[in-house]
Design a protein around this motif. Structure first.
Motif, PDB file in Angstrom:
ATOM      1  N   SER A  52       0.849  -1.194   0.000  1.00  0.00           N
ATOM      2  CA  SER A  52       0.000   0.000   0.000  1.00  0.00           C
ATOM      3  C   SER A  52       0.883   1.243   0.000  1.00  0.00           C
ATOM      4  CB  SER A  52      -0.927  -0.019   1.217  1.00  0.00           C
ATOM      5  OG  SER A  52      -1.723  -1.189   1.236  1.00  0.00           O
ATOM      6  N   GLU A  53       1.524   1.499  -1.120  1.00  0.00           N
ATOM      7  CA  GLU A  53       2.546   2.535  -1.203  1.00  0.00           C
ATOM      8  C   GLU A  53       2.032   3.926  -0.858  1.00  0.00           C
ATOM      9  OE1 GLU A  53       6.157   3.099  -2.269  1.00  0.00           O
ATOM     10  OE2 GLU A  53       5.850   1.359  -1.018  1.00  0.00           O
ATOM     11  N   SER A  54       0.827   4.263  -1.317  1.00  0.00           N
ATOM     12  CA  SER A  54       0.297   5.600  -1.049  1.00  0.00           C
ATOM     13  C   SER A  54       0.242   5.872   0.448  1.00  0.00           C
ATOM     14  CB  SER A  54      -1.110   5.747  -1.643  1.00  0.00           C
ATOM     15  OG  SER A  54      -1.098   5.622  -3.038  1.00  0.00           O
ATOM     16  N   ILE A  55      -0.223   4.888   1.216  1.00  0.00           N
ATOM     17  CA  ILE A  55      -0.397   5.053   2.656  1.00  0.00           C
ATOM     18  C   ILE A  55       0.958   5.012   3.357  1.00  0.00           C
ATOM     19  CG2 ILE A  55      -1.522   4.117   4.709  1.00  0.00           C
ATOM     20  CD1 ILE A  55      -3.587   2.837   2.729  1.00  0.00           C
ATOM     21  N   LEU A  56       1.821   4.078   2.958  1.00  0.00           N
ATOM     22  CA  LEU A  56       3.143   3.972   3.583  1.00  0.00           C
ATOM     23  C   LEU A  56       3.955   5.249   3.389  1.00  0.00           C
ATOM     24  CD1 LEU A  56       3.997   0.298   2.556  1.00  0.00           C
ATOM     25  CD2 LEU A  56       3.441   1.101   4.856  1.00  0.00           C
ATOM     26  N   LYS A  57       3.867   5.858   2.211  1.00  0.00           N
ATOM     27  CA  LYS A  57       4.590   7.102   1.950  1.00  0.00           C
ATOM     28  C   LYS A  57       4.071   8.230   2.838  1.00  0.00           C
ATOM     29  CE  LYS A  57       6.103   6.416  -2.840  1.00  0.00           C
ATOM     30  NZ  LYS A  57       5.927   6.847  -4.249  1.00  0.00           N
ATOM     31  N   GLU A  58       2.758   8.286   3.008  1.00  0.00           N
ATOM     32  CA  GLU A  58       2.187   9.339   3.853  1.00  0.00           C
ATOM     33  C   GLU A  58       2.545   9.139   5.322  1.00  0.00           C
ATOM     34  OE1 GLU A  58       0.856  12.145   3.289  1.00  0.00           O
ATOM     35  OE2 GLU A  58       0.585  12.014   1.120  1.00  0.00           O
ATOM     36  N   LEU A  59       2.639   7.888   5.755  1.00  0.00           N
ATOM     37  CA  LEU A  59       3.085   7.628   7.124  1.00  0.00           C
ATOM     38  C   LEU A  59       4.502   8.148   7.329  1.00  0.00           C
ATOM     39  CD1 LEU A  59       1.652   4.029   7.661  1.00  0.00           C
ATOM     40  CD2 LEU A  59       1.115   6.031   9.073  1.00  0.00           C
ATOM     41  N   GLU A  60       5.373   7.878   6.360  1.00  0.00           N
ATOM     42  CA  GLU A  60       6.747   8.365   6.443  1.00  0.00           C
ATOM     43  C   GLU A  60       6.792   9.891   6.448  1.00  0.00           C
ATOM     44  OE1 GLU A  60      11.005   7.345   4.394  1.00  0.00           O
ATOM     45  OE2 GLU A  60       9.297   7.537   3.037  1.00  0.00           O
ATOM     46  N   THR A  61       6.039  10.511   5.555  1.00  0.00           N
ATOM     47  CA  THR A  61       6.007  11.972   5.477  1.00  0.00           C
ATOM     48  C   THR A  61       5.541  12.584   6.794  1.00  0.00           C
ATOM     49  OG1 THR A  61       5.610  11.943   3.086  1.00  0.00           O
ATOM     50  CG2 THR A  61       4.988  13.939   4.271  1.00  0.00           C
ATOM     51  N   SER A  62       4.499  11.982   7.377  1.00  0.00           N
ATOM     52  CA  SER A  62       3.967  12.487   8.643  1.00  0.00           C
ATOM     53  C   SER A  62       5.014  12.409   9.749  1.00  0.00           C
ATOM     54  CB  SER A  62       2.727  11.691   9.044  1.00  0.00           C
ATOM     55  OG  SER A  62       2.254  12.095  10.309  1.00  0.00           O
ATOM     56  N   PHE A  63       5.735  11.281   9.825  1.00  0.00           N
ATOM     57  CA  PHE A  63       6.734  11.144  10.883  1.00  0.00           C
ATOM     58  C   PHE A  63       7.883  12.122  10.688  1.00  0.00           C
ATOM     59  CE2 PHE A  63      10.652   9.394  12.650  1.00  0.00           C
ATOM     60  CZ  PHE A  63      10.272   9.269  13.988  1.00  0.00           C
ATOM     61  N   VAL A  64       8.352  12.272   9.457  1.00  0.00           N
ATOM     62  CA  VAL A  64       9.475  13.174   9.188  1.00  0.00           C
ATOM     63  C   VAL A  64       9.103  14.615   9.539  1.00  0.00           C
ATOM     64  CG1 VAL A  64      10.912  14.145   7.353  1.00  0.00           C
ATOM     65  CG2 VAL A  64      10.529  11.676   7.460  1.00  0.00           C
ATOM     66  N   LYS A  65       7.855  14.993   9.245  1.00  0.00           N
ATOM     67  CA  LYS A  65       7.430  16.372   9.471  1.00  0.00           C
ATOM     68  C   LYS A  65       7.031  16.640  10.920  1.00  0.00           C
ATOM     69  CE  LYS A  65       5.783  17.583   4.815  1.00  0.00           C
ATOM     70  NZ  LYS A  65       4.590  17.980   4.018  1.00  0.00           N
ATOM     71  N   THR A  66       6.369  15.678  11.570  1.00  0.00           N
ATOM     72  CA  THR A  66       5.760  15.942  12.878  1.00  0.00           C
ATOM     73  C   THR A  66       6.283  15.069  14.011  1.00  0.00           C
ATOM     74  OG1 THR A  66       3.936  14.336  12.671  1.00  0.00           O
ATOM     75  CG2 THR A  66       3.636  16.497  11.627  1.00  0.00           C
ATOM     76  N   GLY A  67       7.002  13.975  13.667  1.00  0.00           N
ATOM     77  CA  GLY A  67       7.427  13.032  14.695  1.00  0.00           C
ATOM     78  C   GLY A  67       6.365  12.030  15.085  1.00  0.00           C
ATOM     79  N   HIS A  68       5.260  12.009  14.335  1.00  0.00           N
ATOM     80  CA  HIS A  68       4.152  11.077  14.600  1.00  0.00           C
ATOM     81  C   HIS A  68       3.683  10.449  13.285  1.00  0.00           C
ATOM     82  CE1 HIS A  68       3.882  12.708  18.664  1.00  0.00           C
ATOM     83  NE2 HIS A  68       3.933  13.918  18.117  1.00  0.00           N
ATOM     84  N   PRO A  69       3.238   9.187  13.343  1.00  0.00           N
ATOM     85  CA  PRO A  69       3.132   8.315  14.517  1.00  0.00           C
ATOM     86  C   PRO A  69       4.501   7.784  14.943  1.00  0.00           C
ATOM     87  CG  PRO A  69       2.527   7.088  12.561  1.00  0.00           C
ATOM     88  CD  PRO A  69       2.767   8.506  12.114  1.00  0.00           C
ATOM     89  N   SER A  70       4.636   7.522  16.232  1.00  0.00           N
ATOM     90  CA  SER A  70       5.910   7.040  16.766  1.00  0.00           C
ATOM     91  C   SER A  70       5.659   5.847  17.679  1.00  0.00           C
ATOM     92  CB  SER A  70       6.614   8.153  17.541  1.00  0.00           C
ATOM     93  OG  SER A  70       5.848   8.531  18.684  1.00  0.00           O
ATOM     94  N   GLY A  71       6.746   5.160  18.033  1.00  0.00           N
ATOM     95  CA  GLY A  71       6.649   4.036  18.965  1.00  0.00           C
ATOM     96  C   GLY A  71       5.799   2.884  18.456  1.00  0.00           C
ATOM     97  N   LEU A  72       5.777   2.702  17.142  1.00  0.00           N
ATOM     98  CA  LEU A  72       4.937   1.661  16.547  1.00  0.00           C
ATOM     99  C   LEU A  72       5.546   0.275  16.733  1.00  0.00           C
ATOM    100  CD1 LEU A  72       4.145   3.369  13.113  1.00  0.00           C
ATOM    101  CD2 LEU A  72       2.723   3.399  15.171  1.00  0.00           C
ATOM    102  N   THR A  73       4.704  -0.748  16.704  1.00  0.00           N
ATOM    103  CA  THR A  73       5.141  -2.130  16.502  1.00  0.00           C
ATOM    104  C   THR A  73       4.758  -2.505  15.078  1.00  0.00           C
ATOM    105  OG1 THR A  73       4.938  -2.808  18.814  1.00  0.00           O
ATOM    106  CG2 THR A  73       4.802  -4.538  17.156  1.00  0.00           C
TER     107      THR A  73
END
Length: 395
Positions: free
Chosen positions: A33-54
Motif C-alpha cells: 500500500s505505497e500511497s499510505i506507507l509514503k504518507e506515514l513516512e512523510t507524517s513522521f518526518v514532518k511531525t514526529g508522529h506516529p511514533s513508537g509503533l510495533t
C-alpha cells in the motif's frame, strides 16, 4: 445502503496513532500500500508522529527502496516482528545497530498466526522452529542486543508428550491491505494482484482486537457489479478506503512493472517467448540441481538462485509440465520472476493463499526443495538468517 468510507492517503496516515501495532500485507513490493506507507513516512518526518509503533509483517515487503522501508526511521518503529529483511537495507542497518527491538519469526508461522488470532485463539502451536534460533531456549528469535533482555514472544509447550513451539498472539491495531477494485460498499477484489497472500486472515485478526482496516485500491465501481466470488474482503470488514491517486508509481503490480496480465492469470504468453536465463555460475549451479528432478515431483523454490533460475531452466528444457513448481507465495507452475520480483510467475496453473501454501508445506510437504543459503556447515546445517551484522532474517 451501506457505504464505504473513502479518505485520502494523508487522512489514512492520521488514523495510525502513536504506539499502535501496524500490520501491512504484501510480499516484496507486490500488494504494498505505497500511497499510505509514503504518507506515514512523510507524517513522521514532518511531525514526529506516529511514533513508537510495533511493525508486524509475515513477508519481506520491499524492493530495497519502497514498501516498509518507508517506516525504517529510528523512533517511528519501536519494535519489528517479521521474517525477512534481505531487500530492506535500512531495516537491516537499524536491526544490526540496535536502533529497534527486533524479533525474527518464521514467515509461514506469522501468516498462519493471523488466522489463529482471527478465530479467537491466544496463539499458534507448531513444530516449526524447534531447536533453531527461534526456540526460546536458544535465542527466541531476538536479533540484537537491545532485544535480548526483553520477554520472549514464543514459548515451548507440551501436548501429548511432545514439544511444540507456541507463537503468542500479537494484537493488531491497524491492518493495511491493497486491492484492485472495490465497490461503493467497500467490497474488495484482488484480481490484478500477482499473489493472493493472507489478506483476509490478517483483516479478520485485526477486527478480532477492534483494530482498523485500511485498504488501498485502484478504482471504485458500482455496488453489485463485482462477481461475489471475486471479492477477497467483504466491505463490512474495511473501515477506510484510499483510492490511489498515482497508480503508475504507487499501485504497481510489482516493482519492475506497472501491470502484466500474464502474472495474474488473465492471459498466457507463448512459452517460447519467455527469455532463457543467461549462462553464468548461478545458472550452472541451478542446472546441476535440476538434474535431481523426477517425473511428477512437486517442488518448492526458495529465494535466490532457486527461484531465479530453476523455472527458467525447466522451461528451456521443456520439462515444465512434467513436474509442479511451487513457491511460498502460493503459486503453482509457470515460470517465476526473480530478484526484487520474487514470488510471482507467468503462465501459472493455480494460485492459493500464502497461509494455505504454508499449510501444505508444514503438513504433507513437497517432494524436493531448492533452498537459498548464506552459509553451509559440514553437517549440512544452513544459515540464511544472520551473516555477521547483516540481518536478513529466516524467511
Amino acid at each position: 445502503m451501506l457505504k464505504a468510507n473513502f479518505i485520502s492517503a494523508k487522512e489514512a496516515a492520521s488514523r495510525v496513532k502513536d504506539g499502535s501495532t501496524i500490520c501491512p500485507v504484501a510480499m516484496t513490493l507486490v500488494s504494498a500500500s505505497e500511497s499510505i506507507l509514503k504518507e506515514l513516512e512523510t507524517s513522521f518526518v514532518k511531525t514526529g508522529h506516529p511514533s513508537g509503533l510495533t511493525l508486524l509483517h509475515s513477508c519481506g515487503q520491499s524492493d530495497r527502496k519502497d514498501g516498509i522501508q518507508h517506516l525504517a526511521h529510528e523512533g517511528m518503529v519501536k519494535r519489528i516482528i517479521g521474517s525477512h529483511w534481505g531487500l530492506q537495507p535500512r531495516w537491516m542497518e537499524m536491526i544490526a545497530n540496535s536502533k529497534v527491538e527486533a524479533y525474527c519469526l518464521p514467515q509461514g508461522q506469522i501468516a498462519q498466526l493471523y488466522r489463529s488470532m482471527a478465530c479467537g485463539l491466544p496463539g499458534k502451536m507448531s513444530k516449526v522452529g524447534l531447536g533453531t534460533f527461534i526456540d526460546p531456549r536458544v535465542e527466541g528469535g531476538k536479533m540484537n542486543e537491545r532485544t535480548k533482555p526483553l520477554p520472549d514472544i514464543v514459548d515451548i509447550i507440551s501436548y501429548n508428550n511432545q514439544e511444540y513451539m507456541f507463537y503468542k498472539e500479537v494484537p493488531i491495531d491497524v491492518c493495511l491491505i491493497r486491492g484492485t477494485l472495490c465497490d461503493e460498499m467497500g467490497n474488495l477484489t484482488t484480481t490484478e494482484e500477482a499473489m493472493k497472500l493472507e489478506v483476509l486472515p490478517a483483516v479478520l485478526a485485526a477486527k478480532r482486537y477492534g483494530g482498523r482496516v485500511i485498504a488501498q485500491v485502484k478504482q471504485v465501481v458500482q455496488t453489485g457489479s463485482i462477481n461475489p466470488k471475486d471479492v477477497t474482503v467483504p466491505g463490512v470488514f474495511i473501515d477506510d478506503v484510499v483510492v490511489c491517486e498515482n497508480p503508475m508509481e504507487d499501485h504497481r503490480q510489482t516493482s519492475s512493472w506497472y501491470f502484466d496480465p500474464s502474472y495474474c492469470g488473465q492471459v498466457r504468453v507463448p512459452q517460447g517467448n519467455i527469455q532463457p536465463a543467461p549462462f553464468n555460475e548461478r545458472k550452472f549451479i541451478a542446472r546441476r540441481g535440476t538434474l535431481e528432478l523426477y517425473h511428477g515431483a512437486v517442488v518448492n523454490l526458495g529465494t535466490g538462485i532457486p527461484n531465479d533460475m530453476v523455472g527458467k531452466i525447466c522451461n528451456e528444457e521443456g520439462v515444465s509440465d512434467d513436474i509442479m513448481i511451487t513457491v511460498e507465495s502460493g503459486i503453482y507452475g509457470g515460470v517465476q520472476a526473480g530478484g526484487i520480483d520474487f514470488g510471482i510467475g507467468q503462465n501459472l496453473y493455480a494460485m492459493i493463499g500464502h497461509h494455505e501454501q504454508m499449510d501444505y508445506y508444514n503438513g504433507a510437504g513437497v517432494d524436493i526443495t531448492y533452498m537459498g543459503l548464506g552459509e553451509l556447515g559440514e553437517d549440512g546445517s544452513v544459515n540464511s538468517t544472520k551473516m555477521g551484522s547483516r540481518c536478513t532474517g529466516a524467511g
